[in-house]
Design an enzyme around this catalytic site. Structure first.
Site, PDB file in Angstrom:
ATOM      1  N   ASN B 207       5.364  33.411 -21.424  1.00 13.33           N
ATOM      2  CA  ASN B 207       6.300  32.604 -21.582  1.00 13.33           C
ATOM      3  C   ASN B 207       6.750  31.920 -22.639  1.00 13.33           C
ATOM      4  OD1 ASN B 207       5.442  30.927 -20.019  1.00 13.33           O
ATOM      5  ND2 ASN B 207       6.406  31.090 -18.399  1.00 13.33           N
ATOM      6  N   HIS B 208       5.517  31.699 -23.921  1.00  9.24           N
ATOM      7  CA  HIS B 208       5.939  30.437 -24.283  1.00  9.24           C
ATOM      8  C   HIS B 208       6.586  31.153 -25.626  1.00  9.24           C
ATOM      9  CE1 HIS B 208       1.796  29.594 -22.295  1.00  9.24           C
ATOM     10  NE2 HIS B 208       2.729  28.871 -22.304  1.00  9.24           N
ATOM     11  N   LEU B 210       9.206  29.499 -29.367  1.00  8.04           N
ATOM     12  CA  LEU B 210       9.617  28.499 -30.017  1.00  8.04           C
ATOM     13  C   LEU B 210      10.860  29.020 -30.360  1.00  8.04           C
ATOM     14  CD1 LEU B 210       7.675  27.398 -33.443  1.00  8.04           C
ATOM     15  CD2 LEU B 210      10.474  27.670 -32.845  1.00  8.04           C
ATOM     16  N   GLU B 211      11.671  27.681 -30.671  1.00  5.80           N
ATOM     17  CA  GLU B 211      13.517  28.113 -29.863  1.00  5.80           C
ATOM     18  C   GLU B 211      13.976  27.411 -30.957  1.00  5.80           C
ATOM     19  OE1 GLU B 211      15.071  30.474 -26.451  1.00  5.80           O
ATOM     20  OE2 GLU B 211      15.828  28.738 -26.554  1.00  5.80           O
ATOM     21  N   HIS B 334       3.963  20.016 -18.583  1.00  2.23           N
ATOM     22  CA  HIS B 334       4.543  20.374 -16.804  1.00  2.23           C
ATOM     23  C   HIS B 334       3.300  21.063 -16.171  1.00  2.23           C
ATOM     24  CE1 HIS B 334       7.178  23.266 -19.586  1.00  2.23           C
ATOM     25  NE2 HIS B 334       5.210  23.951 -18.769  1.00  2.23           N
ATOM     26  N   HIS B 409      10.438  21.826 -14.159  1.00  3.93           N
ATOM     27  CA  HIS B 409      10.008  22.260 -15.183  1.00  3.93           C
ATOM     28  C   HIS B 409      11.146  23.297 -16.323  1.00  3.93           C
ATOM     29  CE1 HIS B 409       8.513  25.949 -13.937  1.00  3.93           C
ATOM     30  NE2 HIS B 409       7.472  26.340 -15.165  1.00  3.93           N
ATOM     31  N   GLY B 410      12.104  24.174 -15.693  1.00  2.00           N
ATOM     32  CA  GLY B 410      12.806  25.420 -16.366  1.00  2.00           C
ATOM     33  C   GLY B 410      13.194  26.097 -15.220  1.00  2.00           C
ATOM     34  N   GLY B 412      12.473  29.377 -12.948  1.00  2.00           N
ATOM     35  CA  GLY B 412      12.060  29.711 -12.008  1.00  2.00           C
ATOM     36  C   GLY B 412      11.787  31.228 -11.971  1.00  2.00           C
ATOM     37  N   LYS B 485       9.049  34.457 -29.881  1.00  2.00           N
ATOM     38  CA  LYS B 485       8.820  34.557 -28.257  1.00  2.00           C
ATOM     39  C   LYS B 485       6.697  35.005 -29.121  1.00  2.00           C
ATOM     40  CE  LYS B 485       8.249  37.375 -24.650  1.00  2.00           C
ATOM     41  NZ  LYS B 485       6.637  37.455 -24.482  1.00  2.00           N
TER      42      LYS B 485
END
Lengths: 136, 486
Positions: B207-208, B210-211, B334, B409-410, B412, B485
């Site tokens: 799920n890493h 750069l956006e 996180h 943190h997100g 989920g 992604k």
């Protein structure tokens, strides 16, 4: 059946591996880890690695699978064939595969770790069974 | 226990707060506290409550074991789990930090507007895909020998300043000023070094991402705080980065899980879940892990900083923006354990905070917040799914009072990766996102399908829960335009 992937964890990968004896179980669990990381059909067998572990079978299996994850990052090595000999709390495993070639191979998942979540190795009436959850 | 039976045992405190009583399970030292709407609570899988109650059994835990609204089950701790331990009496557990040590988020502002970037979004993202290695088997962009890698472990972002990958201001804009103190490379295995030495400046997978994002129209909730954070208009372009310590941190965590598994007998500790293996914080094993964890955390700060350097170069090349005009708003961890001082029951006390899938959210005035933000509270960066959007928030006094300065943190996950792949093919999702105006570059199509928006909880509901609890304050909502992604 050598192994089957299970849909039991929210964010990660789980499988059960089977074997008539411990050696076969180790080989099949190794293949399941490989198959979760890469399309093993496209791998060659030009690289060979001999791994050795000592301890209780449950710990040796965990150490072995952790080593496969380590070799993925440290040497970009992935394996498709395993031959395991297990005797008196010692294991010798020969692994055959190849170095990652991004033009040829399709990576499926970047496994971070072999967890202890629901981890177990047990005897069944047909031989051995292991449950493994991988963190991805 | 069935789901209904578990839910019956959970006591509702108010609209957004629930208590898992200390009677839920034998051995609980404190209750569990869940922050959620009823809908989010019901979306949590049963294991969340089991894992939360196991955390509440850990030696030295204070006040309550917390689950944030984005919680889902993890290993040992739930993701979205927070626990403060007394460092003298209590334990440290790698299961409360996660395998990806200092996985975190950073947000960067640009002086560009949507009209400047949208026409070139494909060119930008494809260029970033070439210059920020993502996926398995791509080497990092920093060539290191072992000694230099150890310097990274010890110095964190300071190493980047000295080696031309950071401006001095970037230090101020990173949690703990980009360096967790106490890092000792001697406590890190050769294996961890071998696994991570080539990975500095890589995004990784899963799920890493750069956006490239824009500020959502009409979604600046607090103009003054937004301005302090560097956001001045709704069509401003920002960049968000989500990644961690890569194979290096994963190996540190795996190594110490085995160390702790054996050490528990020595310290007469029993836990209900092997993933909760732990040792007293002050024991040699506990201290060794903390020193190794700090090494991995510092490597993760450096990893995200080197990626920022690449982002600056990319914007400079494509839009001719001076590199120094891309400002780091903040970088938050996180997945981490940290020694912090918190005040409750009228006393100031040191706590070993475990945050796993949870973010520090210090309120206004806290001395650990850099001066430029001290008046408004610490910036908190919340990444949603690729499809839905993300948030920039500010920490509050409410967080200091109620959650030991912690928040979510997100969004989920609610759906397993396997199920998500059954629901949609990566190619189809890529097309659908294109129609929505989001360009995605993915290293793997099946990996893309796993990250579909419907596999996650409703980010607005998650964020609103803690906004309405007064734990974090909404500042800006962000919308994706392009995504690399991992």
């Amino acid at each position: 059946m050598k192994y089957e992937f299970l849909d039991i964890v929210v964010a990660d990968i789980a499988f059960d591996a089977y074997g008539e004896n411990l050696g076969e179980l180790f080989e099949n669990a190794g293949e399941a880890v490989s198959a979760s990381m890469i399309d093993i059909d496209k791998l060659d067998t030009d690289e060979r690695k001999k791994l050795e572990f000592e301890g209780e079978p449950e710990e040796m299996l965990h150490d072995f699978l952790c080593e496969l994850v380590f070799l993925k990052d440290s040497e970009q090595l992935f394996f498709k064939e395993y031959q395991a000999q297990i005797k008196d709390n010692k294991s010798k495993i020969t692994c055959k595969g190849s170095k990652l070639d991004l033009t040829k191979h399709e990576v499926r998942n970047d496994v971070k770790a072999v967890t202890y979540h629901e981890y177990k190795l047990e005897r069944t009436h047909k031989g051995w069974k292991a449950r493994v959850v991988l963190d991805v | 226990m069935t789901s209904e039976e578990i839910l019956k045992k959970i006591k509702q405190i108010d609209e957004f707060r629930w208590e898992l009583p200390a009677t839920f399970k034998d051995g609980m030292r404190v209750p569990g506290r869940i922050f959620a709407t009823e809908k989010l609570l019901k979306q949590m899988d049963d294991r969340v409550f089991d894992q939360l109650s196991n955390v509440a059994c850990l030696r030295g835990i204070q006040k309550y074991a917390m689950a944030m609204p984005d919680a889902h089950s993890g290993y040992g701790f739930p993701i979205g789990g927070v626990a403060g331990m007394d460092p003298k009496e209590g334990v440290i557990s790698p299961g409360g930090i996660g395998f990806d040590i200092n996985c975190g988020m950073r947000l960067i502002t640009t002086p560009l507007k949507v009209k400047d970037v949208q026409p070139k979004i494909k060119e930008l993202i494809d260029h970033l895909a070439e210059t920020v290695p993502a996926g398995v088997g791509r080497e990092g962009i920093v060539d290191l020998d072992k000694d230099e890698f150890k310097n990274i472990m010890k110095q964190g972002v300071k190493w980047c300043v000295e080696n031309g990958y950071a401006y001095k201001d970037d230090l101020n804009s990173t949690e703990s000023y980009g360096c967790i103190e106490g890092a000792d490379p001697e406590k890190v295995s050769e294996k961890a070094i071998k696994r991570g030495i080539d990975q500095v400046g890589t995004l990784g997978s899963g799920n890493h991402y750069l956006e490239v994002q824009m500020v959502n129209p009409g979604a600046i909730y607090d103009e003054e705080t937004a301005r302090k954070f560097g956001i001045t208009s709704t069509d401003q372009i920002v960049v968000m980065v989500h990644c961690g310590s890569r194979g290096f941190g994963h190996q540190v965590a795996s190594d110490y899980l085995k160390v702790f598994d054996k050490a528990m007998e020595k310290y007469k500790i029993t836990v209900r879940d092997r993933e909760l293996a732990c040792a007293p914080f002050e024991s040699s094993e506990g201290q060794d892990y903390y020193k190794a964890m700090a090494c991995a955390a510092n490597m993760a700060f450096v990893n995200r900083q080197v990626i920022l350097h690449q982002v600056r170069k990319a914007f400079n090349k494509i839009f001719e923006v001076p590199m120094e005009d891309l400002n780091l708003v903040y970088d938050v961890a996180h997945n981490i354990a940290k020694l912090e001082t918190h005040k409750w029951e009228g006393k100031k006390r040191q706590l070993l905070m475990h945050r796993k899938g949870a973010t520090r959210a210090f309120g206004p005035g806290h001395e650990e917040i850099p001066e430029q933000y001290r008046e408004v509270g610490q910036p908190v960066i919340i990444g949603g799914s690729m499809e839905t959007g993300s948030f920039l928030l500010a920490g509050t006094q409410g967080a200091m009072d109620e959650t030991f300065g912690s928040t979510m943190h997100g969004s989920g996950r609610t759906m397993s990766r396997t199920q998500a792949k059954k629901e949609i093919k990566g190619e189809k999702l890529q097309q659908r996102m294109k129609k929505e105006g989001i360009y995605v570059h993915a290293t793997s199509m099946s990996g893309l399908a796993e990250e579909a928006g419907f596999a996650y909880k409703d980010i607005d509901e998650v964020v609103n829960t803690l906004d309405l609890c007064g734990v974090t304050k909404k500042v800006v909502r962000l919308k994706p335009l392009g995504n690399l992604k991992g």
